[in-house]
Design a protein around this motif. Structure first.
Motif, PDB file in Angstrom:
ATOM      1  N   PRO A  19       0.859  -1.181   0.000  1.00  0.00           N
ATOM      2  CA  PRO A  19       0.000   0.000   0.000  1.00  0.00           C
ATOM      3  C   PRO A  19       0.893   1.228   0.000  1.00  0.00           C
ATOM      4  O   PRO A  19       1.914   1.259   0.688  1.00  0.00           O
ATOM      5  CB  PRO A  19      -0.750  -0.114   1.328  1.00  0.00           C
ATOM      6  N   ARG A  22       2.823   7.378  -0.751  1.00  0.00           N
ATOM      7  CA  ARG A  22       4.058   8.182  -0.898  1.00  0.00           C
ATOM      8  C   ARG A  22       4.733   7.878  -2.227  1.00  0.00           C
ATOM      9  O   ARG A  22       4.314   8.234  -3.286  1.00  0.00           O
ATOM     10  CB  ARG A  22       5.026   7.853   0.254  1.00  0.00           C
ATOM     11  N   ASP A  44      -2.965   4.594  -2.612  1.00  0.00           N
ATOM     12  CA  ASP A  44      -4.006   5.230  -1.813  1.00  0.00           C
ATOM     13  C   ASP A  44      -3.988   6.726  -2.099  1.00  0.00           C
ATOM     14  O   ASP A  44      -3.071   7.238  -2.759  1.00  0.00           O
ATOM     15  CB  ASP A  44      -3.745   4.956  -0.325  1.00  0.00           C
ATOM     16  N   LYS A  81      -7.521   6.301   2.254  1.00  0.00           N
ATOM     17  CA  LYS A  81      -6.622   7.085   3.123  1.00  0.00           C
ATOM     18  C   LYS A  81      -6.333   6.371   4.445  1.00  0.00           C
ATOM     19  O   LYS A  81      -6.433   6.927   5.541  1.00  0.00           O
ATOM     20  CB  LYS A  81      -7.167   8.498   3.362  1.00  0.00           C
ATOM     21  N   SER A  83      -3.869   2.551   5.510  1.00  0.00           N
ATOM     22  CA  SER A  83      -3.141   1.402   4.936  1.00  0.00           C
ATOM     23  C   SER A  83      -4.053   0.189   4.788  1.00  0.00           C
ATOM     24  O   SER A  83      -3.677  -0.811   4.171  1.00  0.00           O
ATOM     25  CB  SER A  83      -1.939   1.057   5.812  1.00  0.00           C
ATOM     26  N   ARG A  86      -4.748  -1.910   1.526  1.00  0.00           N
ATOM     27  CA  ARG A  86      -3.902  -2.991   1.008  1.00  0.00           C
ATOM     28  C   ARG A  86      -4.671  -4.295   0.777  1.00  0.00           C
ATOM     29  O   ARG A  86      -4.278  -5.115  -0.065  1.00  0.00           O
ATOM     30  CB  ARG A  86      -2.721  -3.234   1.943  1.00  0.00           C
ATOM     31  N   ASP A 102       5.220  -2.370   4.160  1.00  0.00           N
ATOM     32  CA  ASP A 102       4.995  -0.925   4.055  1.00  0.00           C
ATOM     33  C   ASP A 102       6.162  -0.259   3.336  1.00  0.00           C
ATOM     34  O   ASP A 102       7.283  -0.765   3.332  1.00  0.00           O
ATOM     35  CB  ASP A 102       4.858  -0.314   5.458  1.00  0.00           C
ATOM     36  N   ASP A 103       5.875   0.913   2.775  1.00  0.00           N
ATOM     37  CA  ASP A 103       6.891   1.600   1.949  1.00  0.00           C
ATOM     38  C   ASP A 103       7.927   2.356   2.780  1.00  0.00           C
ATOM     39  O   ASP A 103       8.786   3.045   2.234  1.00  0.00           O
ATOM     40  CB  ASP A 103       6.204   2.552   0.951  1.00  0.00           C
ATOM     41  N   ASP A 104       7.847   2.248   4.105  1.00  0.00           N
ATOM     42  CA  ASP A 104       8.900   2.843   4.961  1.00  0.00           C
ATOM     43  C   ASP A 104       9.622   1.729   5.731  1.00  0.00           C
ATOM     44  O   ASP A 104      10.157   1.954   6.821  1.00  0.00           O
ATOM     45  CB  ASP A 104       8.309   3.888   5.922  1.00  0.00           C
ATOM     46  N   MET A 209       2.828  -4.459   8.639  1.00  0.00           N
ATOM     47  CA  MET A 209       3.929  -3.888   7.858  1.00  0.00           C
ATOM     48  C   MET A 209       4.934  -4.899   7.342  1.00  0.00           C
ATOM     49  O   MET A 209       5.710  -4.599   6.450  1.00  0.00           O
ATOM     50  CB  MET A 209       4.609  -2.750   8.609  1.00  0.00           C
ATOM     51  N   ARG A 235      -5.891   3.097  11.583  1.00  0.00           N
ATOM     52  CA  ARG A 235      -4.741   2.402  12.116  1.00  0.00           C
ATOM     53  C   ARG A 235      -5.082   1.258  13.056  1.00  0.00           C
ATOM     54  O   ARG A 235      -4.271   0.837  13.865  1.00  0.00           O
ATOM     55  CB  ARG A 235      -3.783   3.406  12.784  1.00  0.00           C
ATOM     56  N   ASP A 237      -6.607  -1.290  11.318  1.00  0.00           N
ATOM     57  CA  ASP A 237      -6.904  -2.179  10.190  1.00  0.00           C
ATOM     58  C   ASP A 237      -6.282  -3.563  10.378  1.00  0.00           C
ATOM     59  O   ASP A 237      -6.940  -4.595  10.323  1.00  0.00           O
ATOM     60  CB  ASP A 237      -6.397  -1.545   8.898  1.00  0.00           C
ATOM     61  N   HIS A 265      12.411  -0.571  10.195  1.00  0.00           N
ATOM     62  CA  HIS A 265      11.277   0.336  10.029  1.00  0.00           C
ATOM     63  C   HIS A 265      11.714   1.761  10.302  1.00  0.00           C
ATOM     64  O   HIS A 265      12.204   2.079  11.377  1.00  0.00           O
ATOM     65  CB  HIS A 265      10.154  -0.062  10.995  1.00  0.00           C
ATOM     66  N   LYS A 267       9.865   4.695  10.448  1.00  0.00           N
ATOM     67  CA  LYS A 267       8.489   5.207  10.456  1.00  0.00           C
ATOM     68  C   LYS A 267       8.369   6.596   9.855  1.00  0.00           C
ATOM     69  O   LYS A 267       9.162   7.483  10.172  1.00  0.00           O
ATOM     70  CB  LYS A 267       8.008   5.265  11.902  1.00  0.00           C
ATOM     71  N   SER A 269       5.185   8.071   9.717  1.00  0.00           N
ATOM     72  CA  SER A 269       3.914   8.711  10.093  1.00  0.00           C
ATOM     73  C   SER A 269       4.089   9.562  11.342  1.00  0.00           C
ATOM     74  O   SER A 269       5.023   9.397  12.107  1.00  0.00           O
ATOM     75  CB  SER A 269       2.843   7.635  10.338  1.00  0.00           C
TER      76      SER A 269
HETATM   77  O1  LIG Z   1      -3.473   6.887   4.433  1.00  0.00           O
HETATM   78  C1  LIG Z   1      -2.558   6.080   4.258  1.00  0.00           C
HETATM   79  C2  LIG Z   1      -1.445   5.971   5.145  1.00  0.00           C
HETATM   80  C3  LIG Z   1      -0.458   5.066   4.903  1.00  0.00           C
HETATM   81  N1  LIG Z   1      -0.523   4.276   3.804  1.00  0.00           N
HETATM   82  C4  LIG Z   1       0.543   3.310   3.533  1.00  0.00           C
HETATM   83  O2  LIG Z   1       0.437   2.301   4.526  1.00  0.00           O
HETATM   84  C5  LIG Z   1       1.738   1.937   4.998  1.00  0.00           C
HETATM   85  C6  LIG Z   1       1.827   2.216   6.481  1.00  0.00           C
HETATM   86  O3  LIG Z   1       1.823   3.593   6.658  1.00  0.00           O
HETATM   87  P1  LIG Z   1       2.885   4.313   7.648  1.00  0.00           P
HETATM   88  O4  LIG Z   1       4.184   3.638   7.508  1.00  0.00           O
HETATM   89  O5  LIG Z   1       2.784   5.755   7.429  1.00  0.00           O
HETATM   90  O6  LIG Z   1       2.267   4.005   9.064  1.00  0.00           O
HETATM   91  P2  LIG Z   1       2.947   3.417  10.354  1.00  0.00           P
HETATM   92  O7  LIG Z   1       2.518   4.227  11.520  1.00  0.00           O
HETATM   93  O8  LIG Z   1       4.374   3.143  10.280  1.00  0.00           O
HETATM   94  O9  LIG Z   1       2.157   2.055  10.178  1.00  0.00           O
HETATM   95  C7  LIG Z   1       1.820   1.139  11.164  1.00  0.00           C
HETATM   96  O10 LIG Z   1       0.451   1.219  11.410  1.00  0.00           O
HETATM   97  C8  LIG Z   1      -0.228   0.463  10.409  1.00  0.00           C
HETATM   98  C9  LIG Z   1      -1.210   1.359   9.805  1.00  0.00           C
HETATM   99  O11 LIG Z   1      -2.464   0.772  10.044  1.00  0.00           O
HETATM  100  C10 LIG Z   1       0.833  -0.010   9.468  1.00  0.00           C
HETATM  101  O12 LIG Z   1       0.590  -1.154   8.732  1.00  0.00           O
HETATM  102  C11 LIG Z   1       1.882  -0.181  10.468  1.00  0.00           C
HETATM  103  O13 LIG Z   1       3.098  -0.391   9.905  1.00  0.00           O
HETATM  104  C12 LIG Z   1       2.726   2.693   4.130  1.00  0.00           C
HETATM  105  O14 LIG Z   1       3.114   1.853   3.066  1.00  0.00           O
HETATM  106  C13 LIG Z   1       1.943   3.900   3.656  1.00  0.00           C
HETATM  107  O15 LIG Z   1       2.387   4.391   2.395  1.00  0.00           O
HETATM  108  C14 LIG Z   1      -1.599   4.319   2.932  1.00  0.00           C
HETATM  109  O16 LIG Z   1      -1.651   3.559   1.937  1.00  0.00           O
HETATM  110  N2  LIG Z   1      -2.580   5.233   3.179  1.00  0.00           N
END
Ligand SMILES: O=c1ccn([C@@H]2O[C@H](COP(=O)(O)OP(=O)(O)O[C@H]3O[C@@H](CO)[C@H](O)[C@H]3O)[C@@H](O)[C@H]2O)c(=O)[nH]1
Ligand SMILES: [Mn+2]
Length: 358
Positions: A19, A22, A44, A81, A83, A86, A102-104, A209, A235, A237, A265, A267, A269
């Motif tokens: 997903p 970015r 997204d 909006k 993750s 996915r 995840d992309d980070d 992730m 978050r 999900d 990771h 991060k 966010s």
């Molecule tokens: O609105 C959005 C936000 C993010 N994404 C993509 O989803 C993943 C995870 O996003 P991100 O790394 O920003 O979030 P984290 O806080 O590190 O994520 C943790 O919480 C979970 C979110 O539910 C996630 O799976 C965990 O790792 C990235 O690839 C973003 O690009 C999105 O698609 N839409």
């Protein structure tokens, strides 16, 4: 033939689902491990934005317009909006296995300094059995250099099929927003060389992730819920999917492993933004966990789809009183299964395996 790179395991049986809101620059670091696999990118956010995929990767990319076109009204069950989007990638895939990242998340190094091929370890985890019915104190007995310890019943050493492989994270651990705000500089530097099966009857917080799963065994349970835009929660999900999946795995006699592999990771966010998205989940989960612990799936639920539909009924009946969101979520769970079955008509659903000999 000498010198020819070995064909990676499950090369044509596994899709990598990413997903992204970015960019996909992180793929350069994963190229040695990912390049021979097919990618499913779920873009997204604004569908008019162009996401560049680095050259040399075999991929399909879906944005919100594609999701709406493919699913029509059923697209309402796919979050926007968050993750959670996915899970659309899981639905459109035609492969037996999924790895989602995840992309980070980047390639981590093991204590010897060697790059960790996270995908290879997930595949090992998924291709070897799990032991949910009796805990092996030397962790995963199927790993090289380990085995069942004395006192482990021989009648249980065959294990059960592994449905999910849950990887971990060096550097930024997957903490919730309050914990991250209190401990902004905490980094996970502890590399634990262990893989273990999560015992039957125990729930766990599944992080999306760095996650692998057998799509044929448990795919329909991997719905990442209604999150993000227009929803009172975000978050959670992967947490929702993990609770539903563990419940159904326990019922179906399937296993879930956690531990290796690690990814790095970094991060991206924002914890304050995350707090706003998470806060309802933080107090709702105090009621959700007892709910999942109390759910009994009837023996007539012999496929994942039947389990999931039954679960949606119990969500509506027992969680609807917490907030009307759960009525919407229960409906979305049904829509998800309808969409899944529409896109995967011949998808053989694994029948229930009975647990250990009674
Ligand atoms: O609105 C959005 C936000 C993010 N994404 C993509 O989803 C993943 C995870 O996003 P991100 O790394 O920003 O979030 P984290 O806080 O590190 O994520 C943790 O919480 C979970 C979110 O539910 C996630 O799976 C965990 O790792 C990235 O690839 C973003 O690009 C999105 O698609 N839409
Ligand atoms: Mn992240």
């Amino acid at each position: 033939m000498a010198g020819t790179p070995a064909t990676p395991l499950l090369k044509d049986e596994l899709d990598i689902v990413i997903p992204t809101i970015r960019n996909l620059d992180f793929l350069e670091m994963w190229r040695p491990f990912f390049q021979q696999y097919h990618l499913i990118i779920v873009q997204d956010g604004d569908p008019s934005k162009t996401i560049r995929v680095p050259d040399g990767f075999d991929y399909e990319l879906y944005n919100r317009n594609d999701i709406n076109r493919i699913l029509g009204p059923k697209a309402s069950c796919i979050s926007f909006k968050d993750s959670a989007c996915r899970c659309f990638g899981y639905m459109v895939s035609k492969k037996k296995y999924i790895y989602t990242i995840d992309d980070d998340c980047f390639v981590a190094k093991d204590p010897s300094g060697k790059d960790i091929n996270a995908l290879e370890q997930h595949i090992k985890n998924l291709l070897t059995p799990s032991t949910p019915f009796f805990f092996n104190t030397l962790y995963d007995p199927y790993r090289d250099g380990a085995d069942f310890v004395r006192g482990y019943p021989f009648s249980l050493r065959e294990g059960v099929p592994t449905a999910v492989s849950h990887g971990l994270w060096l550097n930024i651990p997957d903490y919730d927003a309050p914990t991250q705000l209190v401990k902004p500089r905490e980094r996970n530097t502890r590399y634990v060389d262990a893989v273990m099966t999560i015992p039957k009857g125990t729930l766990f917080p599944m992080c999306g992730m760095n996650l692998g799963f057998n799509r044929e065994l448990i795919g329909p349970a991997m719905y990442f819920g209604l999150m993000g835009d227009g929803q009172p929660i975000g978050r959670y999900d992967d947490m929702w999917a993990g609770w539903c999946t563990k419940l159904i795995c326990d019922h179906m006699g399937l296993g879930i492993k956690t531990g290796l592999p690690y990814i790095w990771h970094s991060k991206a966010s924002n914890p304050f933004v995350n707090l706003k998205k998470e806060y309802k989940g933080i107090y709702w989960q105090e009621e959700l966990i007892p709910f999942f612990q109390s759910v009994i799936l009837p023996k007539e639920c012999t496929t994942v789809q039947k389990c999931y539909i039954e679960l949606s009924k119990q969500v509506r009946a027992k969680l609807g009183k917490i907030d009307e969101y759960f009525i919407k979520l229960a409906d979305a769970m049904v829509t998800w299964i309808e969409a899944w079955d529409e896109l995967n008509p011949s998808g053989a659903s694994a029948e229930v395996r009975n647990g250990p000999a009674k």
